[in-house]
Design a protein around this motif. Structure first.
Motif: not given
Length: 298
Positions: A186-212
């Motif tokens: 949800f957090q990543m989709k939230f960011y993608a939504l903001v980018i889409w609404r400001t840049r008009g582009v849907v991000p190609r990839m959402l990537q979570l890097v878990y170091l634990g």
């Protein structure tokens, strides 16, 4: 009963400044987890003791951001580990209260820095910074949706030829179980939504890097995903508005309560919340007026 505001507050004016409804992924996550937690953090502004684990996460994020300041060939593991102590000193200078967590030159301090170094090493095993040139780091993004400001900080934004975007977020904990994975996405989709609404582009990839536990979770969003996220955010904000208007910030007991800083005040554990402060509606709906000096604290 305290917690009621005057007509101007209810109409959207607080003092001389219009109310500015705003929501970040962190605060949205708080409300979804527990409305009372949202109240404690946003309305009551209750202090929370910093933890060594959270401070370590902040430090590792800082090192991974600063590493890209140097040319690609110099982005080595050794260079990254060497950044730990100076970056920690910079963080302590900015937030002196962190000094109480680390800095006594004890064995625990050595172990704390060793754990941070291990997280950095795991990142190098997952990604090669010599082959990355982020378009943005610690990028503040903001968009308005039907009068609600959505905002947040993105750890890293990569841009490939052709304008393809990848949103990257570092997590210093372990990848979540399926029960909690939806919250992270949800957090990543939230960011993608903001980018889409400001840049008009849907991000190609959402990537979570878990170091634990050295795992990367990738998700490919589309417009239907982001429209659903937008509907969810609007519904969530309506629920926050209802809670603010009624003063009904009911607790929601989950396993995450074990890590809550405010259990002593929670009715689920025999506690009593403090009286709602004056102007509670404005405080609930306008984090900047509530005293949030930085845009968000992701």
């Amino acid at each position: 009963m305290r917690g009621r505001t005057d007509t101007a507050d209810a109409a959207g004016e607080t003092g001389s400044r219009p109310l500015r409804p705003a929501l970040s992924p962190s605060r949205a996550g708080d409300f979804m987890q527990c409305p009372l937690l949202y109240r404690f953090r946003v309305v009551d502004r209750l202090p929370e003791e910093p933890s060594a684990a959270a401070a370590r996460g902040t430090l590792v994020h800082s090192v991974l951001e600063r590493l890209f300041d140097v040319p690609a060939a110099e982005r080595t593991l050794e260079a990254a580990v060497a950044l730990l102590e100076p970056q920690w000193a910079a963080l302590v200078e900015h937030e002196p209260e962190l000094a109480s967590l680390v800095g006594q030159q004890s064995a625990d301090d050595s172990a704390w820095f060793a754990d941070a170094a291990e997280l950095v090493r795991r990142w190098f095993a997952l990604e090669d910074p010599t082959r990355l040139e982020p378009a943005e780091r610690e990028l503040y993004v903001e968009a308005e949706v039907d009068g609600l400001t959505l905002r947040g900080y993105i750890d890293r934004l990569d841009e490939a030829p052709g304008g393809l975007l990848r949103v990257v977020d570092y997590k210093t904990g372990r990848s979540p179980s399926q029960l909690f994975e939806a919250k992270a996405l949800f957090q990543m989709k939230f960011y993608a939504l903001v980018i889409w609404r400001t840049r008009g582009v849907v991000p190609r990839m959402l990537q979570l890097v878990y170091l634990g536990n050295s795992e990367i979770v990738r998700y490919v969003p589309d417009e239907s995903d982001l429209l659903a996220t937008e509907r969810k955010v609007k519904a969530l904000w309506q629920a926050i508005e209802r809670a603010a208007a009624t003063g009904d910030w009911r607790p929601h007991r989950t396993r995450l309560c074990d890590w809550c800083s405010h259990r002593a005040l929670c009715p689920e554990f025999g506690g009593t919340p403090p009286p709602l402060p004056d102007g509670a509606i404005g405080l609930a709906l306008d984090p900047v007026r509530a005293g949030e000096t930085s845009p968000v604290d992701e």
